[in-house]
Design a protein around this motif. Sequence first.
Motif: not given
Length: 299
Positions: A141-147, A150-154, A186-195, A254-261
């Motif tokens: 129920g958290h607004p940023s989702g509850s994934t 690693m699933k966010q990274m995949v 910064r702010g790349l990817g579908r939800d902007g979590a990629l750097t 390619p090399f990216h960082a994911v900021t975990f929500a």
Amino acid sequence: MAKPIRKAVFPVAGLGTRFLPATKAIPKEMLPIIDRPLIQYAVDEAREAGIEQLIFVTGRGKTSIVEHFDHAFELEATMTGRDKSLDVLEPTRIQPGNLVTVRQQVPMGLGHAIWCARAIVGDEPFAIFLPDELMIAHAAGHPSGSTGCMKQMVEAYEEVGGNLISVLEVPEEEVSSYGVIAPGRRGLGRDGALTEVTALVEKPKREEAPSNLIISGRYILQPEVMRVLENQGKGAGGEIQLTDAMARMIGQQPFHAVTFAGRRFDCGSKAGFVEATLTLALEREDMADDVRAIMQKLA
Ligand code: G1P
């Protein structure tokens, strides 16, 4: 299309000296946060991400980690005889053949530990989990989702491919304990979590750190990293560092960082371990009220 991530490496050969004497006869990865050992949280996160094969890089004295994911014949027969449900053991069940161990004979660093798994990883992209880093998804129920992390990274991997690491911000005075990234776009990817990652440094001095974004123990890497590790010299702390090998792959893939929500607990430290225990206890329906009462009494 990118090859799916089916394998994960768990380096679990560490001696756990920070938790002595608790870790004299018990692997650090078996210390429980409430009623699940640390390693279980990492394995649950891997499975949520669709990972099938678990590769443990172990060492002497670590057998109980493997036992934990085996059938416990006497226990299960006794429980069944007493009409007790075996559901509680469900997370410990691994499909036959999907748990593999290799030994790291000598402690030579994280890069060396990962390299020990090269024959089993083969020619596939793979994930890495450092179980000390406890990554907990937001509650439902958290607004940023509850994934999970690693699933966010995949999911990000399916978008951009290549290599991915999870990162988070720490106070500047802490950067020298970690691998640190130099961020590009910064702010790349579908939800902007990629750097974009333009450089990586393992345990830099505070004044030399390229940012305060640290690698937080989750990786998706291309199999070529194993070839790079093959001739990777010693780095920080006189150890063969995974960070140094990854740094050499920047620009080639390619090399990216994911900021975990979600939330991260550093269970490599005692305070982090206690924080994780309290936080998760307060979220458990079967204990939240009792634990809250205890905390109020203490405060
Ligand atoms: C390892 C990695 C480092 C990373 C850290 C996360 O360091 O080498 O890049 O930031 O894990 O916990 P270690 O904790 O093994 O010194």
